[in-house]
Design a protein around this motif. Structure first.
Motif, PDB file in Angstrom:
ATOM      1  N   HIS A  97      48.377  25.063  56.509  1.00 32.22           N
ATOM      2  CA  HIS A  97      46.988  25.484  56.293  1.00 32.22           C
ATOM      3  C   HIS A  97      47.015  26.949  55.864  1.00 32.22           C
ATOM      4  O   HIS A  97      47.599  27.782  56.559  1.00 32.22           O
ATOM      5  CB  HIS A  97      46.166  25.351  57.585  1.00 32.22           C
ATOM      6  CG  HIS A  97      45.716  23.959  57.872  1.00 32.22           C
ATOM      7  ND1 HIS A  97      44.419  23.656  58.230  1.00 32.22           N
ATOM      8  CD2 HIS A  97      46.369  22.779  57.854  1.00 32.22           C
ATOM      9  CE1 HIS A  97      44.303  22.353  58.424  1.00 32.22           C
ATOM     10  NE2 HIS A  97      45.481  21.789  58.213  1.00 32.22           N
ATOM     11  N   HIS A  98      46.343  27.263  54.781  1.00 32.05           N
ATOM     12  CA  HIS A  98      46.361  28.603  54.216  1.00 32.05           C
ATOM     13  C   HIS A  98      44.924  28.981  53.828  1.00 32.05           C
ATOM     14  O   HIS A  98      44.284  28.271  53.048  1.00 32.05           O
ATOM     15  CB  HIS A  98      47.270  28.609  52.975  1.00 32.05           C
ATOM     16  CG  HIS A  98      47.409  29.952  52.320  1.00 32.05           C
ATOM     17  ND1 HIS A  98      48.191  30.135  51.193  1.00 32.05           N
ATOM     18  CD2 HIS A  98      46.889  31.162  52.605  1.00 32.05           C
ATOM     19  CE1 HIS A  98      48.130  31.411  50.827  1.00 32.05           C
ATOM     20  NE2 HIS A  98      47.347  32.050  51.670  1.00 32.05           N
ATOM     21  N   TYR A  99      44.427  30.067  54.401  1.00 30.90           N
ATOM     22  CA  TYR A  99      43.047  30.476  54.140  1.00 30.90           C
ATOM     23  C   TYR A  99      42.983  31.934  53.694  1.00 30.90           C
ATOM     24  O   TYR A  99      43.730  32.783  54.190  1.00 30.90           O
ATOM     25  CB  TYR A  99      42.188  30.328  55.408  1.00 30.90           C
ATOM     26  CG  TYR A  99      42.217  28.939  55.987  1.00 30.90           C
ATOM     27  CD1 TYR A  99      41.431  27.923  55.440  1.00 30.90           C
ATOM     28  CD2 TYR A  99      43.049  28.628  57.055  1.00 30.90           C
ATOM     29  CE1 TYR A  99      41.469  26.637  55.956  1.00 30.90           C
ATOM     30  CE2 TYR A  99      43.096  27.346  57.574  1.00 30.90           C
ATOM     31  CZ  TYR A  99      42.309  26.354  57.026  1.00 30.90           C
ATOM     32  OH  TYR A  99      42.348  25.081  57.530  1.00 30.90           O
ATOM     33  N   ALA A 121      45.281  25.085  61.656  1.00 31.53           N
ATOM     34  CA  ALA A 121      44.187  25.981  61.265  1.00 31.53           C
ATOM     35  C   ALA A 121      44.065  27.138  62.245  1.00 31.53           C
ATOM     36  O   ALA A 121      43.867  28.290  61.845  1.00 31.53           O
ATOM     37  CB  ALA A 121      42.871  25.202  61.199  1.00 31.53           C
ATOM     38  N   ALA A 122      44.209  26.848  63.531  1.00 32.53           N
ATOM     39  CA  ALA A 122      44.088  27.907  64.545  1.00 32.53           C
ATOM     40  C   ALA A 122      45.160  28.972  64.338  1.00 32.53           C
ATOM     41  O   ALA A 122      44.889  30.174  64.475  1.00 32.53           O
ATOM     42  CB  ALA A 122      44.197  27.303  65.942  1.00 32.53           C
ATOM     43  N   LYS A 123      46.388  28.526  64.005  1.00 29.47           N
ATOM     44  CA  LYS A 123      47.463  29.502  63.758  1.00 29.47           C
ATOM     45  C   LYS A 123      47.104  30.404  62.576  1.00 29.47           C
ATOM     46  O   LYS A 123      47.377  31.610  62.583  1.00 29.47           O
ATOM     47  CB  LYS A 123      48.787  28.784  63.498  1.00 29.47           C
ATOM     48  CG  LYS A 123      49.396  28.161  64.750  1.00 29.47           C
ATOM     49  CD  LYS A 123      50.670  27.394  64.430  1.00 29.47           C
ATOM     50  CE  LYS A 123      51.822  28.332  64.107  1.00 29.47           C
ATOM     51  NZ  LYS A 123      53.074  27.559  63.863  1.00 29.47           N
ATOM     52  N   ALA A 124      46.509  29.819  61.560  1.00 28.01           N
ATOM     53  CA  ALA A 124      46.108  30.617  60.399  1.00 28.01           C
ATOM     54  C   ALA A 124      44.957  31.557  60.759  1.00 28.01           C
ATOM     55  O   ALA A 124      44.957  32.737  60.379  1.00 28.01           O
ATOM     56  CB  ALA A 124      45.696  29.691  59.249  1.00 28.01           C
ATOM     57  N   ILE A 125      43.998  31.051  61.507  1.00 30.81           N
ATOM     58  CA  ILE A 125      42.830  31.855  61.862  1.00 30.81           C
ATOM     59  C   ILE A 125      43.219  32.976  62.834  1.00 30.81           C
ATOM     60  O   ILE A 125      42.633  34.063  62.817  1.00 30.81           O
ATOM     61  CB  ILE A 125      41.716  30.957  62.455  1.00 30.81           C
ATOM     62  CG1 ILE A 125      41.300  29.897  61.431  1.00 30.81           C
ATOM     63  CG2 ILE A 125      40.517  31.780  62.911  1.00 30.81           C
ATOM     64  CD1 ILE A 125      40.889  30.406  60.088  1.00 30.81           C
ATOM     65  N   ASP A 126      44.213  32.704  63.683  1.00 33.52           N
ATOM     66  CA  ASP A 126      44.744  33.785  64.543  1.00 33.52           C
ATOM     67  C   ASP A 126      45.080  35.013  63.694  1.00 33.52           C
ATOM     68  O   ASP A 126      44.773  36.154  64.071  1.00 33.52           O
ATOM     69  CB  ASP A 126      46.043  33.344  65.232  1.00 33.52           C
ATOM     70  CG  ASP A 126      45.815  32.369  66.380  1.00 33.52           C
ATOM     71  OD1 ASP A 126      44.666  32.232  66.819  1.00 33.52           O
ATOM     72  OD2 ASP A 126      46.812  31.758  66.816  1.00 33.52           O
ATOM     73  N   GLN A 127      45.733  34.769  62.569  1.00 33.50           N
ATOM     74  CA  GLN A 127      46.164  35.887  61.726  1.00 33.50           C
ATOM     75  C   GLN A 127      44.968  36.650  61.162  1.00 33.50           C
ATOM     76  O   GLN A 127      45.038  37.862  60.977  1.00 33.50           O
ATOM     77  CB  GLN A 127      47.072  35.378  60.607  1.00 33.50           C
ATOM     78  CG  GLN A 127      48.380  34.812  61.147  1.00 33.50           C
ATOM     79  CD  GLN A 127      49.296  34.305  60.053  1.00 33.50           C
ATOM     80  OE1 GLN A 127      48.872  34.076  58.921  1.00 33.50           O
ATOM     81  NE2 GLN A 127      50.557  34.120  60.387  1.00 33.50           N
ATOM     82  N   LEU A 128      43.882  35.936  60.905  1.00 29.75           N
ATOM     83  CA  LEU A 128      42.684  36.612  60.393  1.00 29.75           C
ATOM     84  C   LEU A 128      42.116  37.586  61.428  1.00 29.75           C
ATOM     85  O   LEU A 128      41.458  38.559  61.064  1.00 29.75           O
ATOM     86  CB  LEU A 128      41.614  35.588  59.994  1.00 29.75           C
ATOM     87  CG  LEU A 128      41.997  34.624  58.865  1.00 29.75           C
ATOM     88  CD1 LEU A 128      40.855  33.650  58.596  1.00 29.75           C
ATOM     89  CD2 LEU A 128      42.364  35.378  57.601  1.00 29.75           C
TER      90      LEU A 128
END
Lengths: 484, 160
Positions: free
Chosen positions: A390-392, A73-80
């Protein structure tokens, strides 16, 4: 007379699953299913939450591998927040890796010593009361003591980085919350309440010798039990090396031919889709271009051994070479070799942890980066049980409007169903009486995948096992109980 | 760790009154009696046997679904060789048994059970559970005027 056998719940796995086996009038297995019968709905209920809450919220998916969900999740949120894995600060990257490799180390130790070793040490003919961790402790106290301390070592790494052994907080959008201290580093290098990292490497090597000897003694069984061709999926570095934290997606077929050629993780949705069945809450992912029948893949330790070109630590690489020279093939499709692969990964994790502890950059306080905000983030990681996605998608205010999770165990759904069918046909067909040991063999095949049914769908499973044998009219003919 | 006492609260504070074990630890942390080491657990696991081998005394605290006179019970907790069937979800007796078998140590042990009433998703204790917790904590402080480690009988077996 047609019969239906139910194993409910399956034991010594994480979460709640059920097996049903259908026999026709001739006693032939017509079909067999591994069902996930409870529903969680994480993808749905985090919708509307602000993105910065997600790495903490999704840890509650699991009590065994919360770190994997936290980091994916952190890796995905980094991109946000505009930060990619390549632009994360070196210190944050190394701290996350330390956390992740500690997590994989402890999870593999838990599975091998607590869940799988009773199957290996005792065999299915031994009393069920013996086939548990206490039985292992009575039979081989040295093995049990080492297993406990190896798991504790991984848990202490997690505690040091994240503050708690379970559900700590380490990663924040764009980096890490706090750095590592020299005192903590020295504790793991020199040993304290837990042995040193050097001891972990030494013991991991001992376990590799143990499993090699075990294969020598039981080769006929291990080379055939629940063995079937499949695809294999995992992350590799750009040079083809094994990497559990970040890399490109590579898949091969059962003969080693590439079916997915090292694609970046952020385009996964272009290549993967998921199917559903009315009898399970767990989905069936597969590669779109190959279709459902040919596009499914195993994930996890065995798949990772198969897809990588090499392991970038010397002792584990030596172990990997020994693994493949033993079987004589470049691709291993034998389910029971997953245990061996898992132990190679334990050694690799211990080696990586030592490298990181000796890296001065681990103590740097350059922990966070930021960039231009985005509306979509994808984080893919190699969790202990395999590739985890994880994809958000968020709205302009940063609230989650869409979430897709493809959990490792979900990738293994098809493989586990095939394992159940394989064992059912080999052990249950044309049997006048179904014994507990026969049913345990079904579970042995499932356990090799170390499924986390809690992650894949729902939570706590009741541990006692009961199998019921029904005729085609629904009349109960036989009940077999198990408490292992 | 010498004469310290290990206190393990078992439960999940996201499941209503299942959080009684942790809530009790929170109360103990507010008013410590002697040298207590508090550990929060969702469930007991084999590695807890290794931890408790370092302590002469252990107190387990857990929520209980059964009716208990006065809302709680405090009883000695002996090792239980027959209880360790569930691998990574152990009973206190099973972990004590593991501790004895693997490390040759048998700490003096007690189990404090506190009656709960509601186990659904959600944080916070029911009013009845809070009342039981208050009674249990009062009894605990009264019963153990001294740290548990000062109680007689920590048994150390020959290491095998």
């Amino acid at each position: 007379m047609a019969k239906k056998i139910i194993i409910d719940p399956v034991t010594r796995v994480e979460g709640h699953g059920r097996v049903t086996i259908h026999l026709n009038d001739q006693g032939t297995v017509e079909d067999a299913f591994f069902h996930i019968v409870e529903f969680r709905g994480f993808e749905r209920f985090i919708q509307g939450r602000p993105y910065w809450e997600v790495p903490v919220l999704v840890q509650r998916l699991c009590g065994i591998c919360p770190v994997s969900h936290h980091l994916a999740a952190a890796k995905a949120i980094d991109q946000l927040v505009g930060v990619d894995p390549e632009t994360l600060s070196p210190a944050a990257d190394k701290l996350r890796r330390l956390l992740h490799y500690g997590q994989v180390f402890q999870s593999h130790a838990l599975h091998f010593f607590y869940l799988a070793s009773p199957d290996l040490l005792f065999g299915e003919e031994q009393p069920v009361a013996l086939r548990n961790v206490v039985g292992v402790a009575m039979a081989d106290k040295e093995l049990a003591r080492k297993g406990i301390l190896m798991r504790k070592f991984g848990q202490e790494i997690i505690r040091a980085v994240a503050g708690k052994r379970i559900h700590g907080v380490a990663a924040v959008p764009g980096g890490m919350y706090q750095t590592f201290t020299a005192t903590e580093r020295d504790y793991f290098l020199q040993g304290g309440d837990v042995p040193s990292v050097d001891t972990m490497i030494e013991w991991s090597q001992e376990m590799l010798h143990f499993i090699r000897d075990y294969h020598d003694e039981h080769r006929a069984w291990l080379d055939t039990f629940a063995s079937y061709p499949s695809g294999h999926l995992g992350l590799v570095r750009t040079d083809g090396a094994l990497d559990l934290y970040h890399g490109r997606l590579r898949a091969i077929d059962s003969n080693g031919l590439r079916t997915l050629a090292d694609v970046p993780t952020d385009v996964y949705a272009k290549y993967f889709t998921e199917d559903v069945e009315r009898w399970s809450y767990m989905k069936f992912p597969y590669l779109k271009h190959l279709g459902r029948e040919k596009g499914w893949n195993r994930v996890g330790p065995l798949a990772r051994m198969n897809v990588c070109d090499y392991i970038p630590t010397p002792l584990a690489e030596k172990g990997r070479r020994g693994f493949f020279s033993y079987i004589g093939n470049s691709v291993n499709n034998h389910t029971m070799y997953t245990h061996w692969a898992r132990l190679i990964e334990m050694l690799h994790c211990a080696e990586v942890i030592r490298e990181l502890l000796n890296d001065p950059e681990l103590l740097s306080d350059d922990l966070q980066r930021s960039g231009r905000q985005r509306l979509e983030g994808i984080g893919i990681i190699e969790a202990p049980r395999g590739t985890l996605t994880h994809h958000y998608v968020v709205d302009e205010r940063g609230k989650i409007i869409r979430c897709n999770l493809i959990v490792s165990t979900t990738h293994n759904n098809e493989a586990m169903n095939r394992a159940v069918r394989w064992v059912a046909r080999q052990t249950l067909e044309h049997q006048s009486t179904i014994t507990e040991s026969m049913l345990n063999q079904v579970e042995v095949a499932i356990r090799a995948y170390d499924p986390c049914l809690s992650c894949a769908t729902h939570a706590l499973g009741k541990m006692p096992l009961q199998a019921e044998l029904y005729d085609h009219q629904g009349q109960c003919l036989q009940v077999v109980s198990n408490h292992g | 760790m010498g004469n310290r006492t290990l206190v393990i609260g078992i439960g999940n504070n996201s499941r209503g009154d299942d959080g009684l074990g942790w809530a009790c630890l929170d109360r103990l942390a507010e008013r410590p009696l002697g040298a207590w080491q508090l550990e929060y657990r969702y469930q007991l696991a084999p590695e807890d046997a290794e931890l408790m081998a370092h302590f002469p005394a252990v107190l387990f605290i857990d929520a209980c679904a059964s009716a208990l006179p006065g809302g709680f019970s405090l009883e000695p907790c002996p090792p239980d060789p027959g209880a360790g069937l569930y691998t990574h979800q152990q009973t206190p007796g099973a972990v004590l048994h593991l501790c004895r078998e693997l490390y040759g140590r048998q700490p003096q042990a007690w189990l404090l059970r506190i009656q709960g009433h509601k186990w659904t998703l959600g944080t916070g204790l029911t009013k009845a559970a809070r009342s039981n917790l208050k009674q249990a904590v009062a009894h605990l402080f009264q019963y153990f005027q001294e740290p548990l480690a000062a109680c007689p009988g920590p048994t150390f077996l020959a290491q095998n």
